[in-house]
Design an enzyme around this catalytic site. Structure first.
Site, short mmCIF file in Angstrom:
data_model
loop_
_atom_site.label_atom_id
_atom_site.label_comp_id
_atom_site.label_asym_id
_atom_site.label_seq_id
_atom_site.Cartn_x
_atom_site.Cartn_y
_atom_site.Cartn_z
N SER A 1 -2.99 -3.84 0.33
CA SER A 1 -1.79 -4.48 0.86
C SER A 1 -2.13 -5.89 1.31
O SER A 1 -3.01 -6.09 2.16
CB SER A 1 -1.23 -3.67 2.03
N ALA A 2 -1.42 -6.89 0.79
CA ALA A 2 -1.75 -8.29 1.05
C ALA A 2 -1.58 -8.68 2.51
O ALA A 2 -2.36 -9.48 3.04
CB ALA A 2 -0.89 -9.20 0.17
N HIS A 3 -0.57 -8.15 3.19
CA HIS A 3 -0.30 -8.64 4.55
C HIS A 3 -1.30 -8.15 5.58
O HIS A 3 -1.26 -8.56 6.74
CB HIS A 3 1.13 -8.28 4.98
N ALA B 1 0.81 -1.21 0.00
CA ALA B 1 0.00 0.00 0.00
C ALA B 1 0.85 1.27 0.00
O ALA B 1 0.44 2.29 -0.57
CB ALA B 1 -0.95 0.00 1.19
N THR B 2 2.02 1.24 0.63
CA THR B 2 2.85 2.44 0.64
C THR B 2 3.28 2.81 -0.78
O THR B 2 3.17 3.98 -1.19
CB THR B 2 4.09 2.24 1.53
N THR C 1 10.34 -7.37 -12.18
CA THR C 1 9.95 -8.78 -12.27
C THR C 1 8.92 -9.11 -11.20
O THR C 1 9.10 -8.80 -10.02
CB THR C 1 11.19 -9.68 -12.07
N ASN D 1 -6.45 3.45 10.27
CA ASN D 1 -5.58 2.40 10.80
C ASN D 1 -5.49 2.40 12.32
O ASN D 1 -5.24 1.36 12.93
CB ASN D 1 -4.19 2.49 10.19
N CYS E 1 7.23 6.92 18.14
CA CYS E 1 8.60 7.30 18.48
C CYS E 1 9.18 8.20 17.39
O CYS E 1 9.07 7.92 16.21
CB CYS E 1 9.47 6.06 18.63
#
Length: 387
Positions: free
Chosen positions: A208-210, A74-75, A248, A160, A333
């Site tokens: 984003s897949a994760h 996604a980034t 690729t 998020n 942080c």
């Protein structure tokens, strides 16, 4: 007691079914070929697998497979959407004057940082919409912020940190008579709520897949074909993905993404109902501790997110004391200092409550026993810190 995982919004474990499909694309006896190798069977088989995954994701999003552009996540998708729109207008359309983008103050840094870059390098003016106290962006705010030179509106579907859901379809309807494109960061939405690019009427959407039990390092950008959205590529070197993103393709990762999308399409409704019941039970247990504040909207939110602030405790000590519960802190942080969450500050939380904010996020593998154990452990820690 094993550590309890309540950080599904940060990343999800790969579903075992996804891992099995990926493993079959890694070794010599599997489908390991380069999808761009058109001169032999290995390449053809890999290309077929990649295109099957493209179809699986497109089906989940109600898109045309030709509208799916593979990225690293996604980034990258957000950067391609934001920078790609502006640079196309500068280079191909020869737009010389200042351009305008509308986004919100509670977007992910993967949107806010590219916007800052565009402000500095591409003569772009950015309007940051402020959410209400529940973390919602009113579509009317978008309409009020529109200018003649607005080229893009970028809003996330599900926040998020808070889990609040933006009414994307309503925002899109307000743009019917304006040339501005609509980009949606759907990283937190896919796999959690129904996502339909046609019903939402979006031009660009990041995935984003994760975040939905697929592998890290792979994602996609939905790019509308009719009417066609044009982007300037950000990665060059071969003209892959219809000239929008060279490189690729990682067959194993894409097969994993496709399998993860297939599972979501079949199981999301059941998962969402179960997870919402667990989330509600978690909130009831935490609320019973006392002086606990819900961050976000009680109704218009993802079933997977629960963001709460605990009054009367130091946020850093609270997080350090919850070593047995994997959660996300509301603090970010920054070098040697710890600043309160900019999202919680944007909805009006004090520094103390923003520092003491914790995001609990649930998922496919969260159990009722996990909820009971988390309530007991957080209650023990908060009571001890207050005492």
């Amino acid at each position: 007691m094993k550590a309890l995982y309540f950080d599904y919004a940060a990343t999800t474990p790969v579903d075992p079914r996804v891992a099995e499909a990926m493993a079959a694309c890694l070794t010599m006896d599997g489908n390991f070929g380069n999808p761009a190798s058109r001169s032999h069977r290995y390449g053809w088989q890999a290309e077929q697998a990649v295109e099957s995954a493209r179809r699986q994701l497109a089906d989940l999003l109600n898109a045309d497979p030709r509208e799916i552009v593979w990225t690293s996540g996604a980034t990258e998708s957000n950067n391609l959407a934001l920078k790609g729109v502006v640079e196309h207008l500068r280079d191909a359309e020869q737009v010389q004057g200042p351009l305008h983008i509308i986004t919100s103050a509670i977007e992910h840094k993967a949107v806010l940082d590219p916007c800052k870059w565009l402000e500095k390098h591409q003569n772009v003016e950015v309007t940051l919409l402020t959410p209400d106290a529940d973390g919602l962006i009113d579509p009317q705010q978008v309409k009020d912020a529109l200018r003649d030179n607005t080229c893009l509106v970028s809003l996330m579907a599900v926040n998020n940190e808070l889990g609040t859901i933006t009414d994307i379809a309503a925002v899109s309807a307000l743009l019917n008579d304006h040339p501005a494109l609509l980009h949606v960061d759907a990283a937190q939405a896919v796999g959690k709520i129904p996502v339909d690019v046609k019903a939402w009427d979006v031009d660009l959407m990041s995935v984003s897949a994760h975040k939905f039990y697929g592998p890290k390092g792979i994602g996609a950008l939905f790019v509308r074909r009719e009417p066609q959205v044009k982007l300037a590529a950000q990665i060059h070197g071969g003209g892959h993905e219809r000239g929008m993103r060279s490189g690729t393709l990682a067959t194993h990762q894409l097969v994993g993404l496709g399998e993860a999308a297939r599972i979501v399409a079949e199981e999301q409704a059941t998962d969402e109902a179960r997870i919402r019941a667990l989330r509600n039970k978690l909130w009831q247990g935490l609320e019973a501790i006392g002086d606990v504040y819900l961050n976000g909207h009680a109704v218009h939110g993802s079933a997977n997110h629960l963001n709460v602030s605990f009054a009367g405790v130091d946020g850093e000590i609270l997080l350090a004391s919850l070593a047995k519960v994997a959660v996300s802190s509301g603090s970010a942080c920054n070098s040697a200092t710890v600043a309160p969450s900019y999202v919680l500050k944007a909805i009006g939380r004090s520094d103390d409550l923003a520092h003491a904010g914790l995001r609990f996020s649930l998922g496919r593998f969260t159990s009722e026993d996990d909820i009971d154990a988390a309530i007991a452990e957080v209650s023990r820690v908060v009571t001890a810190l207050r005492g």
